[in-house]
Design an enzyme around this catalytic site. Structure first.
Site, short mmCIF file in Angstrom:
data_model
loop_
_atom_site.label_atom_id
_atom_site.label_comp_id
_atom_site.label_asym_id
_atom_site.label_seq_id
_atom_site.Cartn_x
_atom_site.Cartn_y
_atom_site.Cartn_z
N TYR A 37 -2.66 -0.94 10.53
CA TYR A 37 -2.55 -1.28 9.14
C TYR A 37 -1.39 -0.09 8.47
O TYR A 37 -0.64 -1.21 7.82
CB TYR A 37 -3.59 -0.53 8.42
CG TYR A 37 -4.15 -0.65 6.55
CD1 TYR A 37 -4.56 -1.67 6.69
CD2 TYR A 37 -3.48 -0.07 6.04
CE1 TYR A 37 -4.97 -2.11 4.98
CE2 TYR A 37 -3.21 0.08 4.39
CZ TYR A 37 -4.30 -0.90 4.17
OH TYR A 37 -4.25 -1.36 2.67
N SER A 64 1.19 -0.81 -0.12
CA SER A 64 -0.57 0.15 -0.33
C SER A 64 0.99 1.09 0.00
O SER A 64 2.14 1.06 0.40
CB SER A 64 -0.83 0.42 1.52
OG SER A 64 -1.39 1.62 1.69
C1 BGC Z 1 -6.38 1.59 1.88
C2 BGC Z 1 -7.58 2.02 1.65
C3 BGC Z 1 -7.19 3.69 0.98
C4 BGC Z 1 -5.70 3.70 0.88
C5 BGC Z 1 -5.20 5.30 0.61
C6 BGC Z 1 -5.63 1.41 1.06
O1 BGC Z 1 -4.13 0.94 1.71
O2 BGC Z 1 -7.00 -0.08 1.83
O3 BGC Z 1 -8.54 2.30 2.22
O4 BGC Z 1 -7.92 4.34 0.63
O5 BGC Z 1 -4.64 2.94 0.66
O6 BGC Z 1 -5.34 5.86 1.44
#
Ligand code: BGC
Length: 286
Positions: free
Chosen positions: A184, A171
């Site tokens: 996260y 991410s």
């Molecule tokens: C998350 C999303 C978020 C995006 C940008 C992703 O890794 O799961 O919820 O919108 O990152 O912030």
């Protein structure tokens, strides 16, 4: 004033795309968390590139079976296998079943991930452990089984010049801190070093490990961020390219990393984020 020359594509994700090329024929691929969102699009993308597909899911089998049917329409084979990626014996059983079914695997996409958001001081240990368990431990367990199978089989140059390819779904938050989501962001930061360290270790065996770092992609995980016009406008302040990402944007990046076209690409994270990681606030400030 002249009209905005980008008007026809601005905020528009429904744009024509080239057909997939058959770069993954004869290369069975396993995708974790493939019954929805980015995992589903990746399964469909790899199938269009010619791969047979293992659709991993957890819970209700119906959406995964639906994905398998769609894959068959592209002319590839598919099998849906349930496994909780945070549980060692379930991951091992899934790989055994997949290898028994397709003979081997050439591509593994460790994609399954979730969010359990909370202000930091209110975050429970359960929220922390759930996210680390699926997003980080799940990638460890999945990649480890993939490496074991790739090493066992080795290279067959009729199929691919690598012994196997792992693509980790990361991410932008492997890099961008994210208040309210520390579990996260920590899991994604962990994926980066997990991915690079495995890549360094297994490259001599001709196993390629890389990651894709999506930005804001139109999936259920972040529906609140794009499903109303106000939310979408606020999101666009973070996206220089001025459109939300589509799951297929990610699928195409995964296909390329998994293909021999990317054979010299090792331990890299490919950001597919419309520029989200370019500190967009600095376009007008600083
Ligand atoms: C998350 C999303 C978020 C995006 C940008 C992703 O890794 O799961 O919820 O919108 O990152 O912030």
């Amino acid at each position: 004033m002249s009209a905005d020359p980008t008007a026809s594509v601005r905020y528009n994700s429904d744009l024509p795309r080239a057909a997939y090329t058959k770069t993954l024929q004869g290369q069975p691929a396993l995708i974790t968390g493939a019954s929805s969102g980015i995992g589903k699009a990746t399964a469909l993308g790899l199938a269009q590139a010619g791969a047979d597909i293992v659709v991993n899911y957890i819970g209700d089998p119906t959406p995964a079976e639906e994905v398998a049917h769609q894959i068959e329409k592209f002319g590839s084979k598919a099998i849906a296998i349930e496994a909780d990626v945070s549980t060692e014996d379930q991951v091992q059983a899934m790989f055994a079943k997949a290898i028994n079914h397709f003979g081997t695997l050439h591509v593994v996409v460790s994609n399954a991930g979730l969010q359990r958001d909370s202000p930091f001081e209110a975050m429970t240990l359960e929220q922390w452990n759930t996210v680390i368990g699926v997003n980080l431990t799940g990638q460890f367990l999945t990649a480890r089984e993939a490496v074991r199978e790739f090493k066992r089989r080795g290279v067959d140059t009729n199929i691919s010049v690598a012994a196997g390819k792992i693509v980790c779904m990361s991410s932008v938050h492997q890099e961008i801190p994210w208040a309210g989501h520390v579990n996260y962001a920590a899991s994604k930061g962990g994926i980066m070093m997990l991915m690079k360290s495995i890549a360094q270790e297994v490259a001599p065996q001709r196993i390629r490990v890389n990651a894709v770092a999506p930005g804001a992609i139109r999936t259920p995980i972040n529906k609140a961020a794009w499903s109303t016009p106000e939310a979408y406008d606020a999101l666009m302040a973070l996206v220089p390219y001025k459109r939300i990402g589509e799951p297929d944007d990610i699928a195409r990046a995964v296909c390329w990393l998994a293909s021999d076209a990317a054979d010299y690409v090792i331990g890299t994270t490919l950001f597919v984020d419309g520029g989200m990681s370019l500190y967009p606030g600095f376009a007008t400030g600083g």
